[in-house]
Design a protein around this motif. Structure first.
Motif, mmCIF file in Angstrom:
data_model
loop_
_atom_site.group_PDB
_atom_site.id
_atom_site.type_symbol
_atom_site.label_atom_id
_atom_site.label_comp_id
_atom_site.label_asym_id
_atom_site.label_seq_id
_atom_site.Cartn_x
_atom_site.Cartn_y
_atom_site.Cartn_z
ATOM 1 N N THR A 35 0.854 -1.165 0.050
ATOM 2 C CA THR A 35 0.017 0.062 -0.062
ATOM 3 C C THR A 35 0.829 1.027 -0.216
ATOM 4 N N PHE A 36 0.390 2.174 -0.517
ATOM 5 C CA PHE A 36 0.944 3.738 -0.369
ATOM 6 C C PHE A 36 0.092 4.795 -0.233
ATOM 7 N N VAL A 37 0.386 5.583 0.350
ATOM 8 C CA VAL A 37 -0.410 6.914 0.828
ATOM 9 C C VAL A 37 0.542 8.158 0.402
ATOM 10 N N ASN A 38 0.190 8.574 -0.542
ATOM 11 C CA ASN A 38 0.934 9.971 -0.871
ATOM 12 C C ASN A 38 0.796 11.207 -0.012
ATOM 13 N N ARG A 39 1.635 12.244 -0.339
ATOM 14 C CA ARG A 39 1.657 13.135 0.654
ATOM 15 C C ARG A 39 0.141 14.076 0.655
ATOM 16 N N PHE A 40 -0.560 13.744 -0.281
ATOM 17 C CA PHE A 40 -2.085 14.214 -0.350
ATOM 18 C C PHE A 40 -3.014 13.238 0.235
ATOM 19 N N GLY A 41 -2.644 12.276 0.703
ATOM 20 C CA GLY A 41 -3.562 11.315 1.431
ATOM 21 C C GLY A 41 -4.211 10.282 0.397
ATOM 22 N N HIS A 42 -3.936 10.335 -0.931
ATOM 23 C CA HIS A 42 -4.261 9.357 -2.028
ATOM 24 C C HIS A 42 -3.618 7.951 -1.614
ATOM 25 N N TYR A 43 -4.540 6.892 -1.372
ATOM 26 C CA TYR A 43 -4.276 5.611 -0.953
ATOM 27 C C TYR A 43 -4.453 4.919 -2.105
ATOM 28 N N VAL A 44 -3.326 4.021 -2.408
ATOM 29 C CA VAL A 44 -3.377 2.746 -3.605
ATOM 30 C C VAL A 44 -2.963 1.694 -3.010
ATOM 31 N N ARG A 45 -3.240 0.432 -3.541
ATOM 32 C CA ARG A 45 -2.917 -0.651 -3.147
ATOM 33 C C ARG A 45 -2.200 -1.554 -4.544
ATOM 34 N N GLY A 46 -1.056 -2.118 -4.324
ATOM 35 C CA GLY A 46 -0.629 -2.937 -5.467
ATOM 36 C C GLY A 46 0.406 -2.162 -6.186
ATOM 37 N N VAL A 47 1.412 -3.014 -6.877
ATOM 38 C CA VAL A 47 2.540 -2.319 -7.522
ATOM 39 C C VAL A 47 1.945 -1.642 -8.764
ATOM 40 N N ALA A 48 1.152 -2.151 -9.438
ATOM 41 C CA ALA A 48 0.449 -1.503 -10.566
ATOM 42 C C ALA A 48 -0.253 -0.242 -10.372
ATOM 43 N N GLU A 117 14.053 -11.568 0.515
ATOM 44 C CA GLU A 117 14.129 -10.268 -0.163
ATOM 45 C C GLU A 117 13.317 -9.268 0.621
ATOM 46 N N TRP A 118 13.907 -8.211 0.973
ATOM 47 C CA TRP A 118 13.254 -6.983 1.505
ATOM 48 C C TRP A 118 12.644 -6.179 0.406
ATOM 49 N N ARG A 119 11.518 -5.776 0.912
ATOM 50 C CA ARG A 119 10.581 -4.981 0.134
ATOM 51 C C ARG A 119 9.779 -4.015 0.937
ATOM 52 N N ILE A 120 9.190 -3.094 0.360
ATOM 53 C CA ILE A 120 8.349 -2.025 1.003
ATOM 54 C C ILE A 120 6.851 -2.763 1.069
ATOM 55 N N LYS A 121 6.257 -2.967 2.172
ATOM 56 C CA LYS A 121 5.037 -3.294 2.400
ATOM 57 C C LYS A 121 3.954 -2.271 2.381
ATOM 58 N N ALA A 122 4.340 -1.290 3.109
ATOM 59 C CA ALA A 122 3.458 -0.107 3.170
ATOM 60 C C ALA A 122 4.297 1.133 3.390
ATOM 61 N N LEU A 123 3.754 2.121 2.788
ATOM 62 C CA LEU A 123 4.611 3.625 2.952
ATOM 63 C C LEU A 123 3.515 4.627 2.899
ATOM 64 N N GLU A 124 3.579 5.523 3.884
ATOM 65 C CA GLU A 124 2.894 6.745 3.911
ATOM 66 C C GLU A 124 3.854 7.955 4.290
ATOM 67 N N ASN A 125 3.445 9.114 3.423
ATOM 68 C CA ASN A 125 4.213 10.187 3.138
ATOM 69 C C ASN A 125 3.451 11.376 3.583
ATOM 70 N N VAL A 126 4.047 12.239 4.457
ATOM 71 C CA VAL A 126 3.325 13.400 5.074
ATOM 72 C C VAL A 126 4.082 14.715 4.759
ATOM 73 N N THR A 127 3.476 15.497 4.355
ATOM 74 C CA THR A 127 3.896 17.006 4.040
ATOM 75 C C THR A 127 4.084 17.785 5.481
ATOM 76 N N LEU A 128 5.208 18.257 5.532
ATOM 77 C CA LEU A 128 5.426 19.189 6.637
ATOM 78 C C LEU A 128 4.594 20.391 6.770
ATOM 79 N N THR A 129 3.728 20.656 7.539
ATOM 80 C CA THR A 129 3.160 22.159 7.494
ATOM 81 C C THR A 129 2.784 22.635 8.846
ATOM 82 N N ASN A 130 2.640 23.918 8.767
ATOM 83 C CA ASN A 130 2.507 24.798 9.960
ATOM 84 C C ASN A 130 1.041 24.304 10.265
ATOM 85 N N PRO A 131 0.876 23.822 11.697
ATOM 86 C CA PRO A 131 -0.602 23.357 12.244
ATOM 87 C C PRO A 131 -1.445 24.661 12.196
#
Length: 144
Positions: A35-48, A117-131
């Protein structure tokens, strides 16, 4: 492509695949069902889906971008699983509609070893912002 022999290697492999804009190599860093969550909160599953999310932006607005990663920590949670945190600075160039600028994010990645083999199972990316303002900030407190 950089071989991921230990979880820490994923940091350099992620950066190298991004900077080459080779989304097939980027996708190869992930398990098939990752799974991958980009910095805008878009969630996807699977390499494709991960490749489909990134290929259009690497062909356009991020075509001249570079990524620089810095390890924060790696925590083993099993002999075949680890959680990694790292800083990532995305620098985009003239291809981006907003022009040249940098964005810092904090990435959390879960890595697992399957069939040796090591691979990424899940990744989440958070943009740094002033709260208080929502304004993006660079590490060190500087505004973008």
């Amino acid at each position: 492509m950089i071989q991921i022999r230990q979880p820490e290697d994923a940091l350099r492999a992620f950066q190298a695949a991004w900077n080459s804009h080779d989304m097939e190599s980027f996708g190869a860093l992930f398990h098939d069902d990752a799974t991958f969550v980009n910095r805008f909160g878009h969630y996807v599953r699977g390499v494709a889906a991960i490749i489909k999310l990134h290929a259009p932006i690497h062909a356009t607005i991020y075509s001249d971008s570079t990524l620089e990663n810095e390890l924060i920590d790696v925590v083993a949670i099993h002999e075949d699983a680890a959680v990694m945190h790292f800083w990532s600075r995305l620098t985009v160039g003239a291809a981006h509609p907003a022009g040249s600028h940098a964005v810092d994010t904090l990435i959390l990645a879960v890595l697992t070893r399957q069939a040796g083999e090591w691979r990424i199972k899940a990744l989440e990316n958070v943009t740094l912002t002033n709260p208080r303002t929502g304004e993006a900030v660079l590490r060190g407190g500087r505004s973008l």
